[in-house]
Design an enzyme around this catalytic site. Sequence first.
Site, PDB file in Angstrom:
ATOM      1  N   THR A 263      -1.053   8.813   3.011  1.00 14.65           N
ATOM      2  CA  THR A 263      -0.973   7.381   3.254  1.00 14.65           C
ATOM      3  C   THR A 263      -1.689   7.051   4.559  1.00 14.65           C
ATOM      4  O   THR A 263      -2.206   7.937   5.247  1.00 14.65           O
ATOM      5  CB  THR A 263       0.493   6.921   3.372  1.00 14.65           C
ATOM      6  OG1 THR A 263       1.074   7.542   4.537  1.00 14.65           O
ATOM      7  CG2 THR A 263       1.298   7.290   2.131  1.00 14.65           C
TER       8      THR A 263
ATOM      9  N   ASN B 150      11.186   0.339   1.954  1.00 12.42           N
ATOM     10  CA  ASN B 150      10.068   1.233   2.245  1.00 12.42           C
ATOM     11  C   ASN B 150       9.336   0.879   3.536  1.00 12.42           C
ATOM     12  O   ASN B 150       8.661   1.734   4.105  1.00 12.42           O
ATOM     13  CB  ASN B 150       9.078   1.210   1.079  1.00 12.42           C
ATOM     14  CG  ASN B 150       7.793   1.927   1.385  1.00 12.42           C
ATOM     15  OD1 ASN B 150       7.757   3.148   1.505  1.00 12.42           O
ATOM     16  ND2 ASN B 150       6.712   1.164   1.551  1.00 12.42           N
TER      17      ASN B 150
ATOM     18  N   SER C 129       0.849  -1.196   0.000  1.00 18.03           N
ATOM     19  CA  SER C 129       0.000   0.000   0.000  1.00 18.03           C
ATOM     20  C   SER C 129       0.882   1.243   0.000  1.00 18.03           C
ATOM     21  O   SER C 129       2.108   1.169   0.129  1.00 18.03           O
ATOM     22  CB  SER C 129      -0.915   0.024   1.236  1.00 18.03           C
ATOM     23  OG  SER C 129      -0.141   0.081   2.429  1.00 18.03           O
TER      24      SER C 129
ATOM     25  N   TYR D 186      11.059   7.948  16.345  1.00 18.77           N
ATOM     26  CA  TYR D 186      10.924   7.874  14.891  1.00 18.77           C
ATOM     27  C   TYR D 186      11.990   8.729  14.215  1.00 18.77           C
ATOM     28  O   TYR D 186      12.641   8.298  13.257  1.00 18.77           O
ATOM     29  CB  TYR D 186       9.522   8.336  14.499  1.00 18.77           C
ATOM     30  CG  TYR D 186       9.233   8.317  13.017  1.00 18.77           C
ATOM     31  CD1 TYR D 186       9.047   7.119  12.342  1.00 18.77           C
ATOM     32  CD2 TYR D 186       9.121   9.503  12.294  1.00 18.77           C
ATOM     33  CE1 TYR D 186       8.770   7.098  10.979  1.00 18.77           C
ATOM     34  CE2 TYR D 186       8.840   9.498  10.937  1.00 18.77           C
ATOM     35  CZ  TYR D 186       8.657   8.288  10.289  1.00 18.77           C
ATOM     36  OH  TYR D 186       8.380   8.279   8.944  1.00 18.77           O
TER      37      TYR D 186
ATOM     38  N   ARG E 267       4.282  -7.596   5.683  1.00 20.40           N
ATOM     39  CA  ARG E 267       3.750  -8.523   6.685  1.00 20.40           C
ATOM     40  C   ARG E 267       2.375  -9.064   6.337  1.00 20.40           C
ATOM     41  O   ARG E 267       2.008 -10.157   6.758  1.00 20.40           O
ATOM     42  CB  ARG E 267       3.694  -7.821   8.049  1.00 20.40           C
ATOM     43  CG  ARG E 267       5.061  -7.546   8.651  1.00 20.40           C
ATOM     44  CD  ARG E 267       4.954  -6.913  10.019  1.00 20.40           C
ATOM     45  NE  ARG E 267       4.268  -5.624   9.973  1.00 20.40           N
ATOM     46  CZ  ARG E 267       3.994  -4.876  11.030  1.00 20.40           C
ATOM     47  NH1 ARG E 267       4.321  -5.307  12.236  1.00 20.40           N
ATOM     48  NH2 ARG E 267       3.397  -3.715  10.899  1.00 20.40           N
TER      49      ARG E 267
ATOM     50  N   ILE F 154       3.185   4.394  -0.357  1.00 22.50           N
ATOM     51  CA  ILE F 154       4.374   4.686  -1.139  1.00 22.50           C
ATOM     52  C   ILE F 154       4.952   3.423  -1.758  1.00 22.50           C
ATOM     53  O   ILE F 154       5.399   3.422  -2.909  1.00 22.50           O
ATOM     54  CB  ILE F 154       5.426   5.391  -0.257  1.00 22.50           C
ATOM     55  CG1 ILE F 154       4.943   6.802   0.106  1.00 22.50           C
ATOM     56  CG2 ILE F 154       6.787   5.454  -0.953  1.00 22.50           C
ATOM     57  CD1 ILE F 154       5.791   7.497   1.160  1.00 22.50           C
TER      58      ILE F 154
END
Length: 263
Positions: free
Chosen positions: A195, A95, A20, A160, A42, A22
Amino acid sequence: MNTETSGLAGKHAVVTGGGSGIGAATAEALVRAGARVTLMGRDAARLAAQRDALNALSLSGTAGDIACIAVDVTQEAAVVAAFEQAGPVDILINNAGQAQAAPFAQTDIALWQRMLDVNLTGVFLCTRAVLPGMLERGYGRIVNVASTAGQTGYAYVAAYCAAKHGVIGLTRALALEVATKGVTVNAVCPGYTETELLRASLDQITSKTSRSEEEARRILLRNNPQQRFVTPEEVANAALWLCMPGSAAITGQSISVSGGEVT
């Protein structure tokens, strides 16, 4: 297939997080450029749906050009097995990623480790799996999907940001190691992109502040000169460019795809 869309004919690309967003957009761009693509992620059902969608395009005229392999990129043995199944890889798009926000004082070791595992260790493991073959063949393209969070700081996402800064450091270091070996290593750094990760960020703002979604969008766009979110296709176009034959001199770079937010 004309020369405009066959620049990657005969090349095998792996896209992690390819089901899904990018990843899916990048996989489609690679297919349109003539590459054979393996999707990894996954969620096996999501990967299969994306594979079917790409196969339905009938762009290459060759059955079986799109494959999918379910794998958790944080698990070393699973990554090794997945890439053994995939076979030789010419192009790797790292990604797969995840973002989770929390004030620094509330960032526990589990959150910290999860952000490092998914966003940084996964890049390391997948890159390590493909690099020996690339060096042996004297050709390879590695594109790490980092983030503007790897180029600047954002409040409430210290883990992050640390992981994505690590991705850019890895990109720069590895690019120097393999600069004379026919392998390029680059990063694309999207700003806020349309996204599921963006949807999660908007939901978190609206749930914790009682602001409307429109207000939440304005908050995320306040530092964006173009005053809009990036599309997955725009990020995919940047990644594709780094994989094309004409970009062989581009390596060790972190390209911001952010509407001018990071320059």
